[in-house]
Scaffold this active site. Structure first.
Site, PDB file in Angstrom:
ATOM      1  N   SER A 420       1.243  -1.276  -0.145  1.00  0.00           N
ATOM      2  CA  SER A 420       0.072  -0.209   0.210  1.00  0.00           C
ATOM      3  C   SER A 420       0.649   1.288  -0.672  1.00  0.00           C
ATOM      4  CB  SER A 420      -1.053   0.206   0.952  1.00  0.00           C
ATOM      5  OG  SER A 420      -1.540  -1.070   1.660  1.00  0.00           O
ATOM      6  N   HIS A 441      -2.571  -3.368  -6.363  1.00  0.00           N
ATOM      7  CA  HIS A 441      -2.947  -3.365  -5.214  1.00  0.00           C
ATOM      8  C   HIS A 441      -4.763  -3.588  -5.138  1.00  0.00           C
ATOM      9  CE1 HIS A 441      -4.191   0.384  -1.850  1.00  0.00           C
ATOM     10  NE2 HIS A 441      -3.561  -0.708  -1.394  1.00  0.00           N
ATOM     11  N   GLU A 453      -6.823  -1.291  -8.187  1.00  0.00           N
ATOM     12  CA  GLU A 453      -4.641  -0.421  -8.565  1.00  0.00           C
ATOM     13  C   GLU A 453      -4.469  -1.572  -9.432  1.00  0.00           C
ATOM     14  OE1 GLU A 453      -5.769   3.631  -6.434  1.00  0.00           O
ATOM     15  OE2 GLU A 453      -4.673   1.841  -4.767  1.00  0.00           O
ATOM     16  N   ASN A 491      -6.088   5.620  -1.837  1.00  0.00           N
ATOM     17  CA  ASN A 491      -5.753   5.967  -0.469  1.00  0.00           C
ATOM     18  C   ASN A 491      -5.852   7.563  -0.115  1.00  0.00           C
ATOM     19  OD1 ASN A 491      -6.071   3.707   0.419  1.00  0.00           O
ATOM     20  ND2 ASN A 491      -4.202   2.780   0.887  1.00  0.00           N
TER      21      ASN A 491
HETATM   22  P1  NAI Z   1      -0.978  -9.473   7.315  1.00  0.00           P
HETATM   23  O1  NAI Z   1       0.147  -9.159   8.717  1.00  0.00           O
HETATM   24  O2  NAI Z   1      -2.684  -9.440   7.458  1.00  0.00           O
HETATM   25  O3  NAI Z   1      -0.421 -10.721   7.109  1.00  0.00           O
HETATM   26  C1  NAI Z   1       1.106 -10.855   6.291  1.00  0.00           C
HETATM   27  C2  NAI Z   1       1.258 -11.944   6.306  1.00  0.00           C
HETATM   28  O4  NAI Z   1       2.409 -12.514   5.826  1.00  0.00           O
HETATM   29  C3  NAI Z   1       1.322 -12.783   8.074  1.00  0.00           C
HETATM   30  O5  NAI Z   1       0.134 -14.030   7.382  1.00  0.00           O
HETATM   31  C4  NAI Z   1       2.548 -13.280   8.134  1.00  0.00           C
HETATM   32  O6  NAI Z   1       2.967 -14.649   8.362  1.00  0.00           O
HETATM   33  C5  NAI Z   1       3.310 -13.232   6.236  1.00  0.00           C
HETATM   34  N1  NAI Z   1       4.256 -13.467   5.765  1.00  0.00           N
HETATM   35  C6  NAI Z   1       5.758 -12.161   5.721  1.00  0.00           C
HETATM   36  N2  NAI Z   1       6.660 -12.049   6.186  1.00  0.00           N
HETATM   37  C7  NAI Z   1       6.383 -13.992   4.954  1.00  0.00           C
HETATM   38  C8  NAI Z   1       7.557 -14.377   4.447  1.00  0.00           C
HETATM   39  N3  NAI Z   1       8.588 -13.791   4.021  1.00  0.00           N
HETATM   40  N4  NAI Z   1       6.904 -15.486   3.386  1.00  0.00           N
HETATM   41  C9  NAI Z   1       5.712 -15.577   3.515  1.00  0.00           C
HETATM   42  N5  NAI Z   1       4.878 -15.018   4.483  1.00  0.00           N
HETATM   43  C10 NAI Z   1       5.207 -14.093   4.923  1.00  0.00           C
HETATM   44  O7  NAI Z   1      -0.908  -7.649   6.558  1.00  0.00           O
HETATM   45  P2  NAI Z   1      -2.040  -7.737   5.296  1.00  0.00           P
HETATM   46  O8  NAI Z   1      -2.848  -6.671   5.847  1.00  0.00           O
HETATM   47  O9  NAI Z   1      -2.147  -8.726   4.183  1.00  0.00           O
HETATM   48  O10 NAI Z   1      -1.175  -6.889   4.340  1.00  0.00           O
HETATM   49  C11 NAI Z   1      -0.233  -7.975   3.765  1.00  0.00           C
HETATM   50  C12 NAI Z   1       0.285  -6.913   2.784  1.00  0.00           C
HETATM   51  O11 NAI Z   1      -0.838  -6.103   1.734  1.00  0.00           O
HETATM   52  C13 NAI Z   1       1.009  -5.077   2.794  1.00  0.00           C
HETATM   53  O12 NAI Z   1       1.984  -4.745   1.788  1.00  0.00           O
HETATM   54  C14 NAI Z   1       0.077  -4.042   2.869  1.00  0.00           C
HETATM   55  O13 NAI Z   1       0.393  -2.934   2.730  1.00  0.00           O
HETATM   56  C15 NAI Z   1      -0.696  -3.712   1.716  1.00  0.00           C
HETATM   57  N6  NAI Z   1      -2.078  -3.735   2.211  1.00  0.00           N
HETATM   58  C16 NAI Z   1      -3.260  -3.793   3.362  1.00  0.00           C
HETATM   59  C17 NAI Z   1      -3.794  -3.824   2.982  1.00  0.00           C
HETATM   60  C18 NAI Z   1      -5.124  -4.053   4.332  1.00  0.00           C
HETATM   61  O14 NAI Z   1      -6.284  -3.065   4.920  1.00  0.00           O
HETATM   62  N7  NAI Z   1      -4.985  -4.766   5.549  1.00  0.00           N
HETATM   63  C19 NAI Z   1      -4.945  -3.224   1.905  1.00  0.00           C
HETATM   64  C20 NAI Z   1      -4.521  -3.426   0.907  1.00  0.00           C
HETATM   65  C21 NAI Z   1      -3.190  -3.292   0.874  1.00  0.00           C
END
Ligand code: NAI
Length: 652
Positions: A420, A441, A453, A491
């Protein structure tokens, strides 16, 4: 009889006539004026045909692979210049379908693929309806979404076919039903497998069973006090979702059904539910504009021939887990990678719930479940056509992942990050070929948010960006190409609006009053409820990221800081600006009279300003794409036609 451009009629040995709709020069059948005029001429001739020329029965079907009939030609509708012209267009269809319904021999609609709006209204004018039981068969009256009403007989015939409650539900929401549901509702007489469809039509017209009649109980829903009661209930439901000042069409549907038995021409022109009033309202024009914006986003996917079969998702958190589930729901093989089985388990559980909600058919449910494969070792990355990274928002972790992926992935695979806030160029900086990395995105919650996006880094390859758009269409989302800049488009315009709402709370205005002001403006959800839904920690992170680029909104609101310090991160933690006992919002009722004058304008103003800045900086190519992003990414009041259009209409 066969001198028509859009219709073809064949007579078989049994005296049945097969009327094929085959819209000239197009892959989809829609009712343009020309197609409707031709149909009327055919109907008039058949009505008086004698001897051999008189059909024993008539089957209406499509000659296209792509569906039965998609409805009226909305593009033609967009070119109309006056409400009178629009009323004439509606009247033409109404008369034609009434003449069709009065034909002196049995008629049958053979429905395969989508059957929308005018397509379903024609089917309703037939004696019988048979739907082909395929995943693509979908029936709906979606006119309300365009701010119009099913004026070609739908409002008259649908309640008489399936009873008032189900009919109002379909007409007021635009909801689609599949072949089996249509059979259950009584909307079609039969749902048959593809291979027997022609025979089923032939047999029905030969045997001429008694046409479908409403059951006794359903029949009661059309009369006297029950009719009034049902209309009132439906009105209450509608009021919860859309206010009459912004969205007159559902209210007109209710009035036309209740008071005029579905005849849209009976109210005098000055009545608020008359066709003329409706077609003259800016909402109708703007909703048709929104339809056009959606078509434009869909068209972005047509530039490439890319076709994904296998998607690999890295990171099974909130986003990665839901992206993976969504892709499997859309029929793609998905491997989902995370660090351990317990990290994958919640995502698999959520996926199972999604499949169950969306797929009623046990066979399709099993197919989707089979497509989603946990993959701790990350082997799927070797074979995937698309790889989406959705791990923590941490540059180093993302850099390492893509440096490794580059060696492992197929050379033609799309490599995409769901980041993001981290610039694509930074994540790609350790790659041998940084041009391979693009941003995809998605928005939270993935199953609900239509927009994705497509983020172009400074070096991203154009062919890969085009392939991304095609992929996004493949999974039934709307692609919006944006430039890699903090907050991209959505955003960037959403955050200042949420922050302004929080500042109002800091000044002592109750959250429910702030939200009520936005709802009264026509937002689908108040900004504070939305902030709670997104997660307050994420709101802060986005706010900080934008602080440099959108300086006026830099300071973090006090109440927001306090909530975060108390671990109240919104819906996911059970409390934020509101509380969420049992996961459901508990929100005090807001008295509209307590909303301070000008509050809605104050809330919207930073969003409008951010939209203008985003356009000036070229985040998207033009003002229409700003509007499309705001509408499909933030839910910006649809009836306005989008923030840029709203600004232009205010100054016009
Ligand atoms: P989250 O914290 O819920 O999930 C991240 C996951 O990645 C965890 O399950 C973790 O164990 C896993 N992980 C970390 N390092 C890893 C690796 N080396 N190999 C495999 N798995 C690994 O995070 P979330 O909220 O899902 O965000 C993920 C991405 O999406 C971020 O880049 C965030 O900026 C983006 N994003 C988030 C939004 C939101 O509303 N939460 C909206 C749009 C984008």
């Amino acid at each position: 009889m066969n001198s028509y451009r859009h219709w073809r009629i064949e007579r078989d040995g049994d005296g049945l006539h097969w009327l094929y709709f085959d819209k000239a020069g197009e892959s989809t059948n829609t009712f343009s004026t020309e197609a409707m005029t031709e149909l009327r001429s055919i109907v008039s001739k058949l009505a008086v045909a004698t001897g051999d020329q008189r059909p024993r029965g008539l089957v209406v079907l499509s000659a296209k692979d792509g569906g039965f009939i998609a409805g009226a030609d909305v593009r033609e509708f967009m070119t109309l210049t006056s409400p009178e012209e629009a009323v004439t267009l509606v009247k033409r269809g109404w008369d034609t379908f009434n003449e069709f319904a009065a034909l002196p021999f049995p008629t049958l609609a053979l429905i395969r693929g989508f059957c929308m709006g005018g397509g379903l209204e024609l089917a309703l004018a037939c004696t019988y309806r048979i739907a082909v039981d395929e995943p693509g068969t979908r029936l709906a009256l979606p006119e309300v979404m365009l701010g119009i009403v099913p004026g070609w007989g739908g409002m008259k015939r649908l309640p008489k076919t399936i009873g008032a409650p189900a009919a109002l539900d379909m007409m007021l929401t635009g909801r689609t039903v599949d072949a089996r549901r249509a059979k259950k509702l009584g909307l079609v007489d039969e749902a048959v497998p593809t291979r027997v469809m022609m025979n089923a039509a032939r047999i029905t017209l030969s045997n001429r069973p008694a046409p479908h009649q409403l059951g006794f109980v359903q029949g009661l829903t059309l009369w006297g006090p029950a009719r009034k009661f049902i209309a009132n209930q439906a009105r209450k439901q509608t009021e919860k979702k859309a206010r009459r000042v912004h969205y007159p069409a559902p209210y007109a549907i209710l009035d036309i059904w209740l008071e005029q038995d579905g005849n849209p021409f009976s109210f005098p022109a000055e009545h608020p539910s008359s066709l003329r009033s409706l077609l003259a309202s800016p909402t109708t024009r703007n909703l048709i504009r929104v339809f056009g914006l959606q078509e434009r986003l869909k068209a972005q996917g047509k530039e490439s021939t890319f076709a994904a079969r296998h998607v690999h998702v890295i990171g099974a958190g909130t986003m990665g887990g839901d992206i993976a589930a969504w892709c499997a729901l859309r029929g793609l093989k998905v491997t989902l990678q995370d660090q351990s089985a317990d990290k994958l388990a919640p995502a698999m559980g959520r996926a199972a719930k999604l499949f169950k909600e969306r797929l009623k058919d046990p066979r399709r449910l099993r197919d989707a479940s089979d497509l989603l494969i946990p993959d701790i070792a990350g082997d799927g990355a070797r074979h995937a056509d698309v790889i989406i990274e959705a791990v923590f928002e941490n540059l180093k972790v993302k850099e390492d992942i893509f440096a490794a992926l580059e060696a492992k992935a197929r050379p033609d695979a799309i490599l995409a990050t769901n980041t993001s806030s981290i610039p694509i160029e930074q994540i790609a900086s350790t790659m041998r070929d940084p041009a391979r990395l693009v941003g995809l995105h998605f928005f939270n919650p993935v199953p609900k948010m239509m927009l994705v996006e497509i983020v172009a880094g400074a070096n991203s390859r154009p062919d890969l960006l085009a392939a991304c758009a095609t992929f996004v269409r493949q999974i039934d989302k709307l692609p919006l190409p944006v430039k890699s800049a903090p907050g991209f488009l959505v955003n960037r315009i959403l955050a200042p609006y949420l922050m302004e709402a929080m500042r109002c709370v800091d000044e002592g205005i109750a959250p429910e009053i702030v939200d009520e002001a936005a709802l009264a403006f026509g937002m689908p959800m108040g900004p504070l409820e939305l902030a709670d839904t997104v997660g307050l920690d994420i709101c802060v992170a986005v706010g900080k990221m934008l602080a440099g680029s959108d300086a006026p909104e830099a300071a973090t609101p006090v109440r927001l800081q306090q909530l975060i310090a108390a671990g109240k991160l919104g819906c996911k933690s059970g409390a934020g600006f509101y509380t969420y006992p049992g996961g459901k919002i508990s929100k005090p009722r807001a008295d509209p009279a307590r909303v301070p004058a000008g509050l809605a304008d104050r809330l919207i103003a930073p969003m409008l300003a951010a939209a203008q800045r985003a356009l000036a900086e070229g985040i998207v190519a033009d003002a229409d794409l700003v509007d499309a992003g705001a509408i499909f990414g933030t839910g910006f009041a649809f009836y306005t036609g989008g923030p840029m259009h709203y600004l232009a209409s205010r100054t016009a």
